[in-house]
Design an enzyme around this catalytic site. Structure first.
Site, PDB file in Angstrom:
ATOM      1  N   ASP A  76       0.842  -1.189   0.000  1.00 32.46           N
ATOM      2  CA  ASP A  76       0.000   0.000   0.000  1.00 32.46           C
ATOM      3  C   ASP A  76       0.883   1.247   0.000  1.00 32.46           C
ATOM      4  O   ASP A  76       1.855   1.331   0.746  1.00 32.46           O
ATOM      5  CB  ASP A  76      -0.899  -0.012   1.236  1.00 32.46           C
ATOM      6  CG  ASP A  76      -1.943   1.080   1.220  1.00 32.46           C
ATOM      7  OD1 ASP A  76      -2.274   1.597   0.129  1.00 32.46           O
ATOM      8  OD2 ASP A  76      -2.437   1.427   2.307  1.00 32.46           O
ATOM      9  N   CYS A 114      -7.697  -2.006  -5.625  1.00 33.96           N
ATOM     10  CA  CYS A 114      -6.914  -2.131  -4.396  1.00 33.96           C
ATOM     11  C   CYS A 114      -7.927  -1.952  -3.269  1.00 33.96           C
ATOM     12  O   CYS A 114      -9.124  -2.115  -3.503  1.00 33.96           O
ATOM     13  CB  CYS A 114      -5.768  -1.118  -4.358  1.00 33.96           C
ATOM     14  SG  CYS A 114      -6.243   0.596  -4.651  1.00 33.96           S
ATOM     15  N   ALA A 116      -8.929   0.835  -1.405  1.00 34.63           N
ATOM     16  CA  ALA A 116      -9.788   2.013  -1.554  1.00 34.63           C
ATOM     17  C   ALA A 116      -9.904   2.499  -2.993  1.00 34.63           C
ATOM     18  O   ALA A 116     -10.711   3.375  -3.288  1.00 34.63           O
ATOM     19  CB  ALA A 116      -9.267   3.151  -0.676  1.00 34.63           C
ATOM     20  N   GLY A 117      -9.093   1.965  -3.894  1.00 34.20           N
ATOM     21  CA  GLY A 117      -9.118   2.421  -5.281  1.00 34.20           C
ATOM     22  C   GLY A 117      -8.469   3.777  -5.468  1.00 34.20           C
ATOM     23  O   GLY A 117      -8.787   4.496  -6.416  1.00 34.20           O
ATOM     24  N   LEU A 118      -7.527   4.119  -4.592  1.00 31.98           N
ATOM     25  CA  LEU A 118      -6.899   5.444  -4.660  1.00 31.98           C
ATOM     26  C   LEU A 118      -5.396   5.411  -4.912  1.00 31.98           C
ATOM     27  O   LEU A 118      -4.833   6.435  -5.302  1.00 31.98           O
ATOM     28  CB  LEU A 118      -7.159   6.222  -3.363  1.00 31.98           C
ATOM     29  CG  LEU A 118      -8.611   6.593  -3.109  1.00 31.98           C
ATOM     30  CD1 LEU A 118      -8.762   7.242  -1.737  1.00 31.98           C
ATOM     31  CD2 LEU A 118      -9.130   7.513  -4.203  1.00 31.98           C
ATOM     32  N   GLY A 119      -4.736   4.291  -4.718  1.00 31.06           N
ATOM     33  CA  GLY A 119      -3.285   4.260  -4.857  1.00 31.06           C
ATOM     34  C   GLY A 119      -2.803   3.222  -5.841  1.00 31.06           C
ATOM     35  O   GLY A 119      -2.407   3.533  -6.958  1.00 31.06           O
ATOM     36  N   ARG A 120      -2.829   1.975  -5.421  1.00 33.61           N
ATOM     37  CA  ARG A 120      -2.260   0.906  -6.238  1.00 33.61           C
ATOM     38  C   ARG A 120      -2.999   0.712  -7.561  1.00 33.61           C
ATOM     39  O   ARG A 120      -2.360   0.577  -8.612  1.00 33.61           O
ATOM     40  CB  ARG A 120      -2.231  -0.399  -5.437  1.00 33.61           C
ATOM     41  CG  ARG A 120      -1.233  -0.350  -4.291  1.00 33.61           C
ATOM     42  CD  ARG A 120      -1.363  -1.517  -3.353  1.00 33.61           C
ATOM     43  NE  ARG A 120      -2.481  -1.294  -2.428  1.00 33.61           N
ATOM     44  CZ  ARG A 120      -2.730  -2.042  -1.371  1.00 33.61           C
ATOM     45  NH1 ARG A 120      -1.957  -3.086  -1.106  1.00 33.61           N
ATOM     46  NH2 ARG A 120      -3.742  -1.769  -0.574  1.00 33.61           N
TER      47      ARG A 120
END
Length: 175
Positions: A76, A114, A116-120
């Site tokens: 993450d 991922c 939250a759908g915000l990084g990976r």
């Protein structure tokens, strides 16, 4: 219950009306919302679901609905590992080759999630925009953030701005 999904299209710069890939950035499903999640994936025509976090659901349920699940977790907040990068590009190259062999094959919809759908997940889509398109790293990030607020952290942004493309070719845009 609604699925938190963001659609990003990757188009051919020589022929902007031709979509090469549809990417669907998602957060991770839970066992309780997995049936709704699967319906959304089917509704969107997802053929591949790339999971870049630890498992939060039984992938066999998704696979039983005709969707290939690829589990390529990485840390993450971090950029993708070399193994994840290679697997991701191989999947995209394979799908692009299918379209080139048979132009009647529709462009694939590839879901990426991922936690939250915000990084990976967004960093893999940004990588595809950079790799297969004429999109700079910062423009790819801006395009994704326009649709998915808060996506991609500073560490990931720094990594992708230093990334060297492997391919020359198709362009990607947000539709």
């Amino acid at each position: 219950m609604e699925v938190n999904a963001t659609l990003i299209d990757c188009c051919d710069p020589q022929k902007p009306s031709r979509v090469l890939f549809h990417f669907l950035i998602l957060d991770a499903p839970s066992p309780s919302n997995l049936p709704t999640y699967i319906k959304e994936l089917q509704h969107r025509g997802v053929r591949h679901l790339v999971r870049v976090c630890g498992p939060t659901y039984d992938a066999t349920l998704v696979k039983s609905r005709g969707i290939d699940v690829h589990s390529w977790p990485f840390d993450d907040g971090a950029p993708p590992t070399r193994a994840v990068l290679d697997s991701w590009l191989k999947l995209l190259d394979t799908e692009l080759a299918r379209q080139q062999e048979d132009p009647s094959v529709p462009p694939p919809t590839i879901g990426v999630h991922c936690v939250a759908g915000l990084g990976r997940a967004p960093i893999l889509v940004a990588l595809a925009l950079v790799e297969y398109g004429n999109v700079s790293a910062l423009d790819a990030i801006a395009l994704i953030r326009e649709k998915r607020k808060g996506a991609i952290n500073q560490t990931q942004m720094h990594w992708i701005t230093k990334y060297k493309r492997r391919h020359q070719g198709a362009g990607c845009v947000i539709m």
